[in-house]
Design a protein around this motif. Structure first.
Motif, PDB file in Angstrom:
ATOM      1  N   LYS A   1       5.541  16.875   1.330  1.00  0.00           N
ATOM      2  CA  LYS A   1       4.847  15.622   1.045  1.00  0.00           C
ATOM      3  C   LYS A   1       5.826  14.564   0.535  1.00  0.00           C
ATOM      4  CE  LYS A   1       0.403  17.796  -0.033  1.00  0.00           C
ATOM      5  NZ  LYS A   1      -0.653  17.978  -1.069  1.00  0.00           N
ATOM      6  N   TYR A   2       5.540  13.317   0.880  1.00  0.00           N
ATOM      7  CA  TYR A   2       6.341  12.195   0.383  1.00  0.00           C
ATOM      8  C   TYR A   2       5.451  10.961   0.310  1.00  0.00           C
ATOM      9  CZ  TYR A   2       6.594  10.543   5.240  1.00  0.00           C
ATOM     10  OH  TYR A   2       6.276  10.096   6.498  1.00  0.00           O
ATOM     11  N   LEU A   3       5.905   9.926  -0.382  1.00  0.00           N
ATOM     12  CA  LEU A   3       5.158   8.679  -0.512  1.00  0.00           C
ATOM     13  C   LEU A   3       5.763   7.617   0.394  1.00  0.00           C
ATOM     14  CD1 LEU A   3       4.503   8.468  -4.377  1.00  0.00           C
ATOM     15  CD2 LEU A   3       2.953   9.250  -2.574  1.00  0.00           C
TER      16      LEU A   3
ATOM     17  N   VAL B   1       0.865  -1.184   0.000  1.00  0.00           N
ATOM     18  CA  VAL B   1       0.000   0.000   0.000  1.00  0.00           C
ATOM     19  C   VAL B   1       0.901   1.233   0.000  1.00  0.00           C
ATOM     20  CG1 VAL B   1      -1.857   1.247   1.147  1.00  0.00           C
ATOM     21  CG2 VAL B   1      -1.721  -1.241   1.353  1.00  0.00           C
ATOM     22  N   THR B   2       0.738   2.084  -0.984  1.00  0.00           N
ATOM     23  CA  THR B   2       1.520   3.319  -1.060  1.00  0.00           C
ATOM     24  C   THR B   2       0.581   4.496  -0.825  1.00  0.00           C
ATOM     25  OG1 THR B   2       3.072   2.349  -2.642  1.00  0.00           O
ATOM     26  CG2 THR B   2       3.023   4.751  -2.488  1.00  0.00           C
ATOM     27  N   PHE B   3       0.929   5.345   0.137  1.00  0.00           N
ATOM     28  CA  PHE B   3       0.078   6.493   0.446  1.00  0.00           C
ATOM     29  C   PHE B   3       0.906   7.752   0.657  1.00  0.00           C
ATOM     30  CE2 PHE B   3       0.989   4.272   4.393  1.00  0.00           C
ATOM     31  CZ  PHE B   3       1.278   5.269   5.312  1.00  0.00           C
ATOM     32  N   GLU B   4       0.236   8.876   0.533  1.00  0.00           N
ATOM     33  CA  GLU B   4       0.896  10.174   0.675  1.00  0.00           C
ATOM     34  C   GLU B   4       0.919  10.589   2.130  1.00  0.00           C
ATOM     35  OE1 GLU B   4      -0.855  14.211  -0.525  1.00  0.00           O
ATOM     36  OE2 GLU B   4       0.368  13.680  -2.266  1.00  0.00           O
ATOM     37  N   ALA B   5       2.032  11.149   2.563  1.00  0.00           N
ATOM     38  CA  ALA B   5       2.174  11.631   3.940  1.00  0.00           C
ATOM     39  C   ALA B   5       2.900  12.975   3.923  1.00  0.00           C
ATOM     40  CB  ALA B   5       2.928  10.615   4.782  1.00  0.00           C
ATOM     41  N   LYS B   6       2.858  13.665   5.057  1.00  0.00           N
ATOM     42  CA  LYS B   6       3.558  14.941   5.203  1.00  0.00           C
ATOM     43  C   LYS B   6       4.610  14.828   6.298  1.00  0.00           C
ATOM     44  CE  LYS B   6      -0.376  17.837   3.831  1.00  0.00           C
ATOM     45  NZ  LYS B   6      -1.327  18.886   4.272  1.00  0.00           N
ATOM     46  N   ASP B   7       5.744  15.452   6.058  1.00  0.00           N
ATOM     47  CA  ASP B   7       6.809  15.499   7.060  1.00  0.00           C
ATOM     48  C   ASP B   7       6.812  16.897   7.672  1.00  0.00           C
ATOM     49  OD1 ASP B   7       9.060  15.429   8.615  1.00  0.00           O
ATOM     50  OD2 ASP B   7      10.387  14.626   7.064  1.00  0.00           O
ATOM     51  N   TYR B   8       6.214  17.017   8.871  1.00  0.00           N
ATOM     52  CA  TYR B   8       6.089  18.337   9.492  1.00  0.00           C
ATOM     53  C   TYR B   8       7.422  18.865  10.021  1.00  0.00           C
ATOM     54  CZ  TYR B   8       1.060  17.847   9.037  1.00  0.00           C
ATOM     55  OH  TYR B   8      -0.194  17.703   8.514  1.00  0.00           O
TER      56      TYR B   8
END
Length: 375
Positions: free
Chosen positions: A275-277, A262-269
């Motif tokens: 944004k990164y995958l 499962v590949t999903f988008e995330a944020k690195d605060y």
């Protein structure tokens, strides 16, 4: 726009492994409900658009209505927001965030109800104590608190989003505004120290005997964050809409499901929200998702003080008379609009059970056509 991939698809792919991927039967039952949401397994209904220029038929399968489901939050969010809009009054509103340190994550796995319940109570105790101080307000405050348990990578990250009006009701029953004059509510460094002390005190009161844990909790600073006040009531409502019925991950964040990954988008605060995958095996994705299934009947949105269910009927009306009532444009629940014309509302004309859609024989078709022709 309908997302290309869904959490439910991952759950169906790993249906036979849910028992081994979950910590308890409640998590298994929840994931099973999510996996069949809006499928023939739950039955459904046929709706017709009430717009006379459209009158199109739409077949829909029933939703699971589970609060952890990515597909079931929109309508609930709209209803909740409409209720909150009626309770707004003319003052500044602040956004506070109380975050628990990672050292407590192990305890969350074993005693989530204790950790989360204590987080709510401690945050309110801190806000109430600072508001009572004449240096800041010197009055009884209110608070709406919303529990989030996740980070962008689906690991445990328990924190509480709070909306706090910039003032309170004094002993004379009058509104008293915060002394910060819309620049700040309370000093966050002082709040952080009090938050840590009160939370640890609460753990000790629950007879949690773990000296090593207590030492680690005092070895680092805790985080309380306070944003500047919202620009106006519209921003308060928009904020509430974003956070109240949010879940660990939305379907729109999933970019692909293939080859067991499962590949999903995330944020690195830590990098300004870049944004990164992130790709995870399906089993690990489910295991992390299950971490955020709350204990049965646990309340994740709570109201305190002058905004509590006990007092707000009196306090909100009093403050709306004193400070002014806020009128916002009437909200339209887009989930009730016809997806074809986006003007008419959907009216249910036929329901069917969990055996799937109704047989489209001649009698059924004639009945539906007659209903559609009616103005």
């Amino acid at each position: 726009m309908k997302p290309a991939f869904e959490v439910a698809e991952v759950l169906r792919n790993q249906q036979n492994r849910l028992n081994e991927l979950c910590a308890n039967s409640w998590q298994v039952r929840t994931l099973q409900a999510l996996s069949v949401c809006r499928t023939a397994a739950l039955g459904g209904h046929i709706d017709v658009c009430d717009n006379t220029k459209c009158r199109k038929l739409h077949i829909s399968y029933n939703s699971c209505r589970n609060r952890h489901c990515p597909k079931c939050q929109g309508h609930k969010r709209e209803q909740w927001m409409q209720a909150r809009e009626k309770e707004l009054f003319r003052t500044s509103y602040y956004h506070l965030v109380f975050t628990l340190p990672g050292e407590l994550n192990r305890l969350v796995l074993h005693r989530p109800e204790l950790v989360y319940k204590l987080l709510f109570q401690t945050a309110w105790d801190v806000v109430k104590a600072f508001a009572a101080n004449p240096k800041f307000i010197g009055a009884a405050p209110g608070m709406i608190a919303i529990l989030h348990t996740w980070g962008q990578n689906l690991w445990l990250h328990p924190h509480l989003h709070c909306i706090v009006p910039g003032g309170g009701i004094n002993t004379s029953g009058k509104w008293k505004a915060a002394r910060g004059k819309d620049k700040f509510l309370f000093p966050v460094k002082a709040m952080s120290g009090v938050f840590r002390a009160k939370y640890v005190e609460g753990l000790r009161a629950n007879k949690l005997d773990d000296p090593k844990l207590y030492k680690s909790l005092f070895a680092r600073s805790w985080v309380v964050y306070c944003k500047q006040p919202f620009f106006g009531p519209k921003q308060v409502v928009e904020y509430l809409g974003r956070y109240t019925h949010k879940i660990a991950i939305s379907n729109h964040r999933i970019r692909s499901i293939e080859s067991g990954q499962v590949t999903f988008e995330a944020k690195d605060y830590r990098r300004g929200g870049a944004k990164y995958l992130l790709s995870l095996p399906e089993a690990e994705f489910i295991r992390r998702f299950a971490l955020h299934i709350l204990p049965r009947r646990f309340t994740r949105i709570r109201h305190y003080g002058i905004l509590s269910s006990t007092l707000k009927k009196v306090c909100v009306e009093l403050l709306q008379r004193e400070l002014g009532r806020i009128k916002l444009p009437e909200r339209v629940d887009v989930h009730l609009l016809c997806p074809a014309c986006r003007k008419g509302k959907l009216v249910t004309i036929w329901r069917f059970n969990t055996r799937g859609p109704p047989p489209l024989n001649t009698a059924t078709l004639n009945l539906l056509m007659n209903l559609v022709k009616k103005p």
